[in-house]
Design a protein around this motif. Structure first.
Motif, mmCIF file in Angstrom:
data_model
loop_
_atom_site.group_PDB
_atom_site.id
_atom_site.type_symbol
_atom_site.label_atom_id
_atom_site.label_comp_id
_atom_site.label_asym_id
_atom_site.label_seq_id
_atom_site.Cartn_x
_atom_site.Cartn_y
_atom_site.Cartn_z
ATOM 1 N N TYR A 31 0.803 -1.219 0.000
ATOM 2 C CA TYR A 31 0.000 0.000 0.000
ATOM 3 C C TYR A 31 0.836 1.269 0.000
ATOM 4 C CZ TYR A 31 0.763 -1.048 5.005
ATOM 5 O OH TYR A 31 1.317 -1.386 6.215
ATOM 6 N N THR A 32 2.129 1.163 0.382
ATOM 7 C CA THR A 32 2.959 2.360 0.545
ATOM 8 C C THR A 32 3.079 3.160 -0.742
ATOM 9 O OG1 THR A 32 4.207 1.227 2.277
ATOM 10 C CG2 THR A 32 5.217 3.183 1.323
ATOM 11 N N GLU A 33 2.948 2.519 -1.892
ATOM 12 C CA GLU A 33 3.068 3.273 -3.140
ATOM 13 C C GLU A 33 1.912 4.251 -3.340
ATOM 14 O OE1 GLU A 33 1.827 0.340 -6.641
ATOM 15 O OE2 GLU A 33 2.620 -0.687 -4.884
ATOM 16 N N PHE A 34 0.800 4.081 -2.593
ATOM 17 C CA PHE A 34 -0.354 4.978 -2.741
ATOM 18 C C PHE A 34 -0.674 5.771 -1.481
ATOM 19 C CE2 PHE A 34 -3.024 3.109 -6.496
ATOM 20 C CZ PHE A 34 -2.012 3.478 -7.371
ATOM 21 N N THR A 35 -0.269 5.314 -0.297
ATOM 22 C CA THR A 35 -0.705 5.991 0.923
ATOM 23 C C THR A 35 -0.201 7.430 0.996
ATOM 24 O OG1 THR A 35 1.143 4.820 1.996
ATOM 25 C CG2 THR A 35 -1.081 3.965 2.379
ATOM 26 N N GLY A 36 1.123 7.614 0.876
ATOM 27 C CA GLY A 36 1.668 8.966 0.910
ATOM 28 C C GLY A 36 1.157 9.809 -0.236
ATOM 29 N N ARG A 37 1.057 9.203 -1.397
ATOM 30 C CA ARG A 37 0.572 9.914 -2.577
ATOM 31 C C ARG A 37 -0.844 10.435 -2.354
ATOM 32 N NH1 ARG A 37 2.770 9.572 -7.591
ATOM 33 N NH2 ARG A 37 1.519 10.310 -9.352
ATOM 34 N N PHE A 38 -1.680 9.591 -1.755
ATOM 35 C CA PHE A 38 -3.073 9.979 -1.517
ATOM 36 C C PHE A 38 -3.164 11.159 -0.559
ATOM 37 C CE2 PHE A 38 -6.787 9.862 1.215
ATOM 38 C CZ PHE A 38 -7.833 9.802 0.302
ATOM 39 N N ILE A 39 -2.539 11.032 0.612
ATOM 40 C CA ILE A 39 -2.740 12.072 1.622
ATOM 41 C C ILE A 39 -2.069 13.380 1.219
ATOM 42 C CG2 ILE A 39 -0.761 11.536 3.119
ATOM 43 C CD1 ILE A 39 -4.392 12.310 4.225
ATOM 44 N N HIS A 40 -0.940 13.311 0.506
ATOM 45 C CA HIS A 40 -0.287 14.536 0.049
ATOM 46 C C HIS A 40 -1.084 15.199 -1.065
ATOM 47 C CE1 HIS A 40 3.706 12.818 1.729
ATOM 48 N NE2 HIS A 40 3.137 13.612 2.605
ATOM 49 N N ALA A 41 -1.625 14.404 -1.987
ATOM 50 C CA ALA A 41 -2.463 14.979 -3.035
ATOM 51 C C ALA A 41 -3.732 15.581 -2.448
ATOM 52 C CB ALA A 41 -2.815 13.909 -4.066
ATOM 53 N N PHE A 42 -4.224 15.004 -1.373
ATOM 54 C CA PHE A 42 -5.401 15.541 -0.674
ATOM 55 C C PHE A 42 -5.091 16.917 -0.088
ATOM 56 C CE2 PHE A 42 -8.008 15.875 3.209
ATOM 57 C CZ PHE A 42 -9.280 15.645 2.689
ATOM 58 N N GLY A 43 -3.808 17.170 0.172
ATOM 59 C CA GLY A 43 -3.387 18.453 0.709
ATOM 60 C C GLY A 43 -2.905 18.409 2.140
ATOM 61 N N SER B 72 2.239 21.855 -1.302
ATOM 62 C CA SER B 72 2.924 23.138 -1.366
ATOM 63 C C SER B 72 3.821 23.316 -0.150
ATOM 64 C CB SER B 72 1.903 24.281 -1.403
ATOM 65 O OG SER B 72 1.245 24.393 -0.146
ATOM 66 N N PRO B 73 4.880 24.138 -0.254
ATOM 67 C CA PRO B 73 5.740 24.393 0.914
ATOM 68 C C PRO B 73 4.957 24.954 2.095
ATOM 69 C CG PRO B 73 6.793 25.184 -1.095
ATOM 70 C CD PRO B 73 5.384 24.792 -1.471
ATOM 71 N N GLU B 74 3.980 25.803 1.802
ATOM 72 C CA GLU B 74 3.175 26.389 2.872
ATOM 73 C C GLU B 74 2.380 25.318 3.611
ATOM 74 O OE1 GLU B 74 4.355 29.193 -0.103
ATOM 75 O OE2 GLU B 74 3.089 27.401 -0.308
ATOM 76 N N GLN B 75 1.798 24.402 2.834
ATOM 77 C CA GLN B 75 1.014 23.349 3.457
ATOM 78 C C GLN B 75 1.912 22.352 4.179
ATOM 79 O OE1 GLN B 75 -1.996 23.851 3.766
ATOM 80 N NE2 GLN B 75 -2.758 21.947 4.629
ATOM 81 N N ASN B 76 3.083 22.098 3.625
ATOM 82 C CA ASN B 76 4.030 21.194 4.277
ATOM 83 C C ASN B 76 4.439 21.725 5.649
ATOM 84 O OD1 ASN B 76 5.457 18.676 3.978
ATOM 85 N ND2 ASN B 76 7.335 19.874 3.884
ATOM 86 N N ALA B 77 4.513 23.036 5.767
ATOM 87 C CA ALA B 77 4.872 23.650 7.041
ATOM 88 C C ALA B 77 3.785 23.469 8.094
ATOM 89 C CB ALA B 77 5.155 25.140 6.847
ATOM 90 N N ARG B 78 2.584 23.061 7.671
ATOM 91 C CA ARG B 78 1.490 22.808 8.605
ATOM 92 C C ARG B 78 1.553 21.403 9.208
ATOM 93 N NH1 ARG B 78 -1.571 25.665 11.259
ATOM 94 N NH2 ARG B 78 -3.542 24.628 10.772
ATOM 95 N N MET B 79 2.521 20.603 8.789
ATOM 96 C CA MET B 79 2.659 19.256 9.332
ATOM 97 C C MET B 79 2.868 19.312 10.845
ATOM 98 S SD MET B 79 5.465 16.307 8.356
ATOM 99 C CE MET B 79 6.845 17.160 9.143
ATOM 100 N N ILE B 80 2.174 18.459 11.558
ATOM 101 C CA ILE B 80 2.384 18.359 13.000
ATOM 102 C C ILE B 80 3.820 17.905 13.258
ATOM 103 C CG2 ILE B 80 1.741 17.051 15.069
ATOM 104 C CD1 ILE B 80 -1.141 17.078 13.996
#
Length: 716
Positions: A116-128, A358-366
C-alpha cells in the motif's frame, strides 16, 4: 494432501518478497504454500509466516466485509455495509473536514512498508495534508535518509553474487534476519548462504543470537552504544592507514576533517562505553578493512536509538573509506530492470507524492521542524497532538495496515485519542485489532494471495509478478480503495488511472507487456553494473561521498558522526538505574510474527505461544525467579507481564522483551493488549534529534516475580 498444479507467485508475509509456489487442488483452491526452488531471490526458502499464508487468508475471524460502528466507541457494535456506502461516507467526511478546517486535519497513518505504501503517501499529500504518519522513524528510514545525504543512494549488500563474487567479509550490525526470515527486501536464507561462504563474519549485537554464534567474531556491545563502536573502528582504520587511499582521494570529501574528528575515539575510549574490549574492536576494524570485498548487513537494531541517524552515518563512512561501494561483493546501488516504471521510493521519490504538497502546506505538518531528517509526520508527536490539541487537533485519521495501539509507544495515548478526540477514524486491516475496535468505518483488506501486483518495492534489482489466487468475502486491495477514494475526492492529477488494471498496465507500458503477459513470467531482472559512480558521480552536492556532510551542516546538526549516551542508562542516570538496574531491549523480530500480525494463527502461536522476556540465568537466580515463570517488567513509564526465558547469551544486566503482543482470543475491545505490550514501557520524552527515532533498545527496567497462573491460553 493431493495437489493438481501450482501457481508461482511472491509472498508478502514480511519484507523478504520470497518467491513461492501456491499449490491448488482439483477445484483450483489453494491448499499449500512452499518455497520456489527455482527462485534467484530465495532459492526455495519459506518461513512459517509465508507457509501460513492460506491459514491467514482463510481464518474464520478474518474481516470480510465493510463495517460501520453503530454504538459507542469500543462497544463492539458494528453493522455490515456495502462498499459503495462505506466509500461514500469516507469521501463525504474527508471532504467536509477539508472544506471546514483544512486538509491537514485529515491524516493517514500506515504500518510497516507494505504494497500500500506506493499509494498511501501519494493519496494524503495529493489531498493536501502533510500529516502522513508511518513507523519509518523507527525502522529503515534513518538509514535511508542518512545514505541519501552521504552518497545519494541506499547501498545494499551484494549477497547474490551478481558480479561473480560474494562478500569476503560480512559485518552484521543490529540485524538478525538470518533467524527471523527476512528484512529490507533481503531473504534471510540468502544472507545465511553468503555467511557460509564468507571468510570472516563479524556480528555486532547485544544478544548472542544464532547469527552471532555462527560468526568468527561477536562484538557483544551494550545496547545504545553502537555509534561509539563504529567511531572506534573508524579511528583504527584511519590511524593505521587501512583505508582505500585511492578511492578516498578521488571520490570522498571531508576525509581530513573525519580523521581529525575520530582521532580521540580510540578503542580504549570506546571499550568502557560499549563493553567490547579494545582488542576486539581493533580486530574487527582490521579484518573489515583488509578483507575486500566486504559488506554490511544492517538492521532495525540501529534504528531504534537516540543515535540512529548518527550510527547510520558512521557505518556508511566505514563502507566508503574502505572502498566497498558499488563493487562486486560489496555495498551496491542496485540496477532496476529496464523498461519498467519503478514504484519504489528508493528509486522514484515522486511515488510518495510530496510534489503535490505546497511548501506552505508542508509547514502545517504536525511536528514540522522538530527533526531535520525525520521521515514525514512524527508518529509520537502526532498522537500527542490528537490528545493535547497542540498545535491543532486532527479531526480524522485513516489507519492502513497498522495497529498502533499495540505497535507504537504509548498505546494508552493512542487509545485515548481514537476513543475520545478523533471525530472520525477508518481502519483497513485483516482482523479486528484493538485499534480497529475503535474505528468508525472498518475496511477489509486483501491478503497477498488476493492481489494482482507488479512487485518491486523493496527488491529494486528485480520485478516479480504477484497473481491473485483466491478471494475471501469482499476484501479489497488497499490500493484499489485508495484509488477509488482519490477519484471521489477529485485527486485525478495524482491518480490518473481509471482502475487497478490500468495502473498495472501503465507500470509495464514501457516494456510493451500487459499485466496478463507479465504475470506469465517468473521474474524480470535488472542488468547489474558496478562502479556506476565512475560515470555519473554520486548524487550529492559535491558529486562525491560526503564524509563531512554539507547538507547536515546547513541544518545546524553535526556534519560528522557523534555519539551521545542514551538518556536512560546506567551511565547517564545512575540514580534511576538504582531502582531500574536492567537495560531493556524490545522490538527484536521473532520468526512467527510480523509485528502484531499472526497471533491468531495456530501454527504461528505454537512457535511462540506466550510473550517472553529473555534474561541471563544468573540474573534470574539472583531474583529467585524460575525459568518459565510469569514476571512483571517495570519501567518508569509502566509495566507489562511476560514469561521469563533463561538465555546465557544475554549480558547479565540486559533483558529483551517481545514486542507488539496482544491476545486476539481475549474479548474486545482491548483484547488484553495492555497485559504484555512492551511498547507501553517507554515514554515520549526522548528522541533522536536528527530523525526522531525512539530509544527502544536501551531503556531501563526491573523484573519482579509475579504470583499466579497466566490466565490466557494459546489458541488450539
Amino acid at each position: 494432501m493431493e495437489t493438481s498444479r501450482f501457481i508461482r507467485t511472491s509472498c508478502r508475509g514480511c519484507h523478504g518478497v520470497c518467491q513461492v509456489l501456491v499449490h491448488l487442488d482439483s477445484q483450483g483452491r489453494p491448499v499449500k504454500i512452499t518455497g520456489d526452488p527455482a527462485s534467484p531471490t530465495s532459492r526455495g526458502y519459506i518461513c512459517p509466516k509465508g507457509a501460513a499464508g492460506i491459514k491467514i487468508a482463510m481464518h474464520p475471524d478474518r474481516l470480510l466485509y465493510p463495517l460501520r460502528r453503530t454504538g459507542p466507541r469500543g462497544g463492539g457494535y458494528f453493522e455490515r455495509i456495502a462498499w459503495e456506502e462505506a466509500l461514500d461516507e469516507i469521501a463525504k467526511k474527508f471532504g467536509a473536514i477539508r472544506r471546514e478546517s483544512g486538509p491537514e486535519y485529515v491524516a493517514l497513518c500506515q504500518g510497516t512498508g507494505r504494497p500500500y505504501t506506493e499509494f498511501t503517501g501519494r493519496f494524503i499529500h495529493a489531498f493536501g495534508s502533510p500529516n502522513y504518519i508511518s513507523p519509518g522513524h523507527n525502522c529503515f528510514l534513518p538509514r535511508v535518509i542518512s545514505a541519501s545525504i552521504t552518497m545519494g543512494w541506499m547501498p545494499v549488500a551484494d549477497i547474490y553474487g551478481s558480479g561473480g563474487i560474494l562478500p569476503k567479509c560480512m559485518l552484521i550490525f543490529g540485524c538478525n534476519s538470518m533467524a527471523t526470515g527476512a528484512a529490507d527486501g533481503m531473504c534471510g536464507a540468502m544472507v545465511k548462504r553468503a555467511m557460509a561462504k564468507a571468510e570472516h563474519v563479524i556480528v555486532a549485537d547485544p544478544r548472542r543470537t544464532r547469527t552471532a554464534e555462527a560468526a568468527s567474531l561477536h562484538l557483544q556491545l551494550r545496547p545504545g552504544s553502537e555509534c561509539a563502536l563504529v567511531l572506534a573502528m573508524l579511528h583504527v582504520i584511519i590511524e593505521e592507514n587501512l583505508y582505500d587511499a585511492a578511492f578516498v582521494q578521488k571520490w570522498c570529501v571531508g576525509f581530513e576533517a573525519l580523521a581529525a574528528h575520530v582521532r580521540n575515539f580510540s578503542p580504549e575510549w570506546a571499550a568502557p562505553i560499549t563493553r567490547v574490549s579494545a582488542d576486539a574492536i581493533r580486530e574487527a576494524a582490521r579484518t573489515f578493512a583488509a578483507s575486500k570485498p566486504a559488506c554490511l548487513m544492517w538492521g532495525n537494531g540501529i534504528d531504534t536509538s537516540i543515535n540512529a541517524f548518527q550510527t547510520g552515518r558512521a557505518l556508511l563512512l566505514l563502507i566508503a573509506i574502505t572502498g566497498n561501494l558499488d563493487i562486486p561483493g560489496g555495498m551496491v546501488h542496485w540496477v532496476s530492470p529496464d523498461n519498467l516504471r519503478s514504484k519504489s521510493p528508493l528509486e522514484n521519490h515522486d511515488v510518495l507524492g510530496n510534489q503535490f504538497l505546497s511548501p506552505e502546506q508542508n509547514a502545517r505538518m504536525i511536528g514540522a521542524g522538530l527533526f531535520p531528517f525525520g521521515p514525514g509526520c512524527h508518529q509520537p508527536t502526532f498522537w500527542q497532538a490528537c490528545r493535547s490539541g497542540i498545535p491543532y487537533r486532527p479531526r480524522a485519521v485513516w489507519l492502513v495496515g497498522t495497529n498502533p495501539i499495540v505497535t507504537a509507544t504509548r498505546g494508552d495515548i493512542i487509545e485515548e485519542a481514537l476513543r475520545e478526540h478523533i471525530e472520525f477514524s477508518v481502519v483497513s486491516d485483516f482482523f479486528m485489532t484493538p485499534t480497529a475496535e475503535l474505528a468508525d468505518i472498518i475496511l477489509p483488506a486483501a491478503h497477498w494471495l488476493e492481489q494482482d501486483d507488479v512487485v518491486n518495492f523493496h527488491k529494486i534489482w528485480c520485478v516479480l509478478p504477484r497473481r491473485k489466487i483466491m478471494q475471501q468475502g469482499e476484501t479489497r486491495d488497499d490500493r484499489v480503495v485508495l484509488l477509488d477514494l482519490a477519484h471521489r475526492l477529485g485527486l485525478s492529477k495524482a491518480f490518473p488511472w481509471p482502475d487497478w488494471k490500468s495502473y498495472l498496465d501503465w507500470l509495464l507500458e514501457p516494456s510493451g507487456m500487459s499485466f496478463a503477459e507479465f504475470s506469465e513470467k517468473d521474474i524480470v531482472l535488472g542488468k547489474m553494473r558496478y562502479r556506476k559512480y565512475e560515470g555519473a558521480g554520486f548524487h550529492t552536492p559535491s558529486g562525491k561521498v560526503e564524509l563531512e556532510s554539507s547538507i547536515i551542516a546547513k541544518a545546524g546538526r553535526p556534519s560528522l558522526p557523534v555519539y551521545v549516551e542514551p538518556p536512560l542508562s546506567p551511565l547517564s542516570t545512575p540514580e534511576l538505574a538504582a531502582n531500574y538496574p536492567l537495560i531493556l531491549m524490545t522490538g527484536c523480530k521473532t520468526l512467527p510474527f510480523f509485528h502484531s500480525e499472526g497471533h491468531q494463527i495456530d501454527s504461528l502461536r505454537k512457535l511462540r505461544p506466550l510473550p517472553r522476556v529473555t534474561v541471563h540465568p544468573d540474573t534470574l537466580a539472583a531474583l529467585s525467579i524460575d525459568d518459565g515463570a510469569e514476571v512483571r517488567v517495570v519501567t518508569p513509564h509502566g509495566h507489562a507481564n511476560f514469561f521469563a526465558k533463561a538465555d546465557a547469551g544475554m549480558l547479565p544486566d540486559v533483558v529483551n522483551a517481545d514486542h507488539a503482543w496482544w491476545y486476539p482470543e481475549c474479548p474486545g475491545p482491548d483484547h488484553a493488549w495492555r497485559k504484555s505490550c512492551a511498547n507501553i514501557l517507554f515514554g515520549h520524552e526522548y528522541f533522536d534529534p536528527d530523525s526522531g527515532a525512539e530509544p527502544l533498545k536501551c531503556g531501563l527496567c526491573r523484573i519482579e516475580a509475579k504470583d499466579g497462573i497466566f490466565p490466557f491460553k494459546s489458541p488450539q
